[in-house]
Scaffold this motif. Structure first.
Motif, short mmCIF file in Angstrom:
data_model
loop_
_atom_site.label_atom_id
_atom_site.label_comp_id
_atom_site.label_asym_id
_atom_site.label_seq_id
_atom_site.Cartn_x
_atom_site.Cartn_y
_atom_site.Cartn_z
N VAL A 60 92.56 146.57 -8.42
CA VAL A 60 93.38 146.64 -7.34
C VAL A 60 94.57 147.49 -7.36
CG1 VAL A 60 94.78 145.38 -5.31
CG2 VAL A 60 92.69 144.13 -6.64
N TRP A 61 94.98 148.30 -6.41
CA TRP A 61 96.25 149.12 -6.64
C TRP A 61 96.88 149.38 -5.43
CZ3 TRP A 61 91.71 151.93 -7.67
CH2 TRP A 61 91.33 153.14 -6.71
N THR A 62 98.34 149.64 -5.20
CA THR A 62 98.83 149.88 -4.06
C THR A 62 99.37 151.19 -3.86
OG1 THR A 62 100.99 149.41 -5.24
CG2 THR A 62 99.82 147.46 -4.18
N GLU A 63 99.91 151.73 -2.96
CA GLU A 63 100.36 152.81 -2.47
C GLU A 63 101.64 152.98 -2.04
OE1 GLU A 63 95.83 154.98 -1.94
OE2 GLU A 63 97.23 154.81 -0.54
N PRO A 64 102.80 152.55 -2.67
CA PRO A 64 103.96 152.25 -2.04
C PRO A 64 104.80 153.75 -2.05
CG PRO A 64 104.25 151.47 -4.45
CD PRO A 64 102.74 151.84 -3.79
N GLY A 65 105.25 154.02 -0.79
CA GLY A 65 105.94 155.25 -0.56
C GLY A 65 107.43 154.54 -0.17
N ARG A 66 107.57 154.42 1.09
CA ARG A 66 108.89 153.95 1.47
C ARG A 66 109.77 153.10 0.75
NH1 ARG A 66 110.45 154.37 6.51
NH2 ARG A 66 108.44 154.31 7.49
N TYR A 67 108.75 151.95 0.03
CA TYR A 67 109.25 150.91 -0.76
C TYR A 67 110.18 151.53 -1.88
CZ TYR A 67 109.43 147.61 -4.64
OH TYR A 67 109.93 146.91 -5.44
N MET A 68 109.52 152.57 -2.68
CA MET A 68 110.05 152.77 -3.73
C MET A 68 111.33 153.61 -3.73
SD MET A 68 108.60 152.31 -6.76
CE MET A 68 106.57 151.81 -6.84
N CYS A 69 111.52 154.45 -2.68
CA CYS A 69 112.58 155.39 -2.83
C CYS A 69 113.53 155.13 -1.54
CB CYS A 69 112.16 156.89 -2.69
SG CYS A 69 111.08 157.27 -1.52
N GLY A 70 113.17 154.48 -0.47
CA GLY A 70 113.83 154.26 0.53
C GLY A 70 115.35 153.77 0.26
#
Ligand SMILES: *Cc1c(COP(=O)(O)O)cnc(C)c1O
Length: 390
Positions: free
Chosen positions: A252-262
């Motif tokens: 399983v994997w995730t693709e966080p964008g906003r969470y990581m750098c926001g």
């Protein structure tokens, strides 16, 4: 989890050396966010969606922590490739790919892709024969700020036929992916999507297709937005529990964008003009809605603004420097009286901000400096000053 936030002193020290407007990114904060997700979702691999903020320092720090990456274009793949990130650590997660991107994927050794329509299969099979593919399905969520399920995702009943067709075309169907929508405030949306995917995995098995991978996409929120107190740990843990229960043997994997750098970036801007209109003060800043504030439009976002004057607060307007009437950043914002030259600080502005900035009206895009490097060079300056004094 608190957001990265400069103190007034730190902001002024930086602004004394760097012309405003500029962005300040804390790589330690990005690392903290990465580790937090690792800790609370230990089962899930992390593919940072670099479209949120492709600042080199952020990519390098994440790469050094072992992160993988979600890419969508030739440009993104090239940027990572030049930083030494192998294609095996990338997923080409744009359901509709262009020829440039497909050629770059082949050149960089990217061999995992997502798709959501039959029309994509021949393109993928020709450019990257035998590549691993995941079908993106459309899922429901009415609690996301940004809808990613109207434009994207196949209807559920098409998912397995699409994977079968991909197989017949010589591709390797490995799994399913979804994206619940960006800034999702709902854990239930993930849990419902996971249940739906479990059903699809079981049905695939009955059809003789062994799916091994599940990509649960991004959507993880910036917890402090709009004064919301989102409990990210609880959110991640309950999603992780559902993963454990439903997908004990699946990658399983995730693709966080906003969470990581926001939460990892601040903007420092200056007041460059003031006026009164109908009793209300207006302040013109040197950063525009066409610049780092572009997320107000593209990302439907409101960034926390911090002013430092001591006077009585009153409802005020803040505009950007461009000659366009749409360039209004804050309305009826309670601010103390400000004057030309005063600095303001904007927090939680790390995702979908400078990356969609333009040079409209000839204003330069605000540069990003790295907080930890600035701190270090400041410290060594102090040291030099002190050494000289001795
Ligand atoms: C934009 C995007 C992401 C990141 O979304 P966030 O809501 O910022 O976490 C992840 N996956 C895909 C396929 C995307 O398009």
């Amino acid at each position: 989890m608190t957001s990265f936030r400069l103190t007034e002193q730190e902001m002024n020290d930086l602004a004394a050396r760097i012309p405003t407007p500029f962005m300040v990114a804390s790589l330690d904060k990005v690392e903290e966010n990465y580790r937090f997700m690792r800790r609370h979702m230990p089962r899930a691999g992390i593919y940072y969606a670099m479209k949120a903020n492709p600042t080199t320092g952020i990519l390098k720090r994440l790469a050094s922590l072992g992160s993988c990456f979600d890419v969508a274009s030739a440009g993104e793949m090239k940027q990572l490739h030049e930083l030494g990130v192998p294609g095996s650590r990338m997923i080409y997660a744009n359901p509709v790919k262009d020829q440039r991107g497909l050629r770059m994927a082949a050149a960089c050794g990217v061999s995992r892709m997502t798709f959501d329509d039959e029309s994509e299969i021949a393109k993928m099979a020709e450019a990257l024969p035998g590549a691993d593919v995941l079908v993106r399905v459309s899922v429901r969520n009415n609690k996301a700020l940004v809808d990613l399920n109207t434009k994207f995702g196949a209807p559920l009943e098409e998912a397995l036929p699409l994977l079968q067709q991909a197989k017949e075309a010589g591709l390797n169907p490995i799994g399913i992916c979804f994206h619940v929508g960006s800034q999702s405030l709902s854990t239930a949306a993930y849990e419902e999507a996971l249940l739906v995917c479990r059903g699809l995995f079981d049905e695939a098995k009955r059809q003789g297709m062994n799916l091994t991978d599940l990509d649960i996409g991004g959507g993880f929120p910036v917890p402090s937005a709009d004064g919301l107190g989102i409990d990210l740990a609880a959110m991640m843990e309950s999603i992780n529990k559902q993963i454990d229960r439903l997908f004990p043997d699946t990658d399983v994997w995730t693709e966080p964008g906003r969470y990581m750098c926001g939460t990892a970036v601040n903007l420092v801007a200056s007041v460059i003009g003031t006026k009164f209109r109908g009793e209300k003060p207006w302040y013109i800043l040197d950063e525009s809605i066409y610049g780092a504030f572009s997320g107000i439009i593209y990302d439907h976002w409101t960034y926390p603004l911090h002013c430092f004057g001591k006077g009585k607060k009153q409802p005020s307007y803040f505009g950007g420097p461009s000659c366009d009437g749409i360039d209004v950043l804050y309305s009826d914002f309670e601010a103390p009286r400000l004057k030309i030259g005063d600095k303001v600080l904007v927090t939680d502005i790390g995702a979908y901000s400078t990356v969609s900035a333009t040079r409209f009206n000839g204003f330069e895009i605000a540069p990003t400096v790295i907080w930890e490097e600035q701190k270090e060079s400041r410290a060594s300056e102090y040291e030099e000053e002190n050494t000289e004094a001795v």
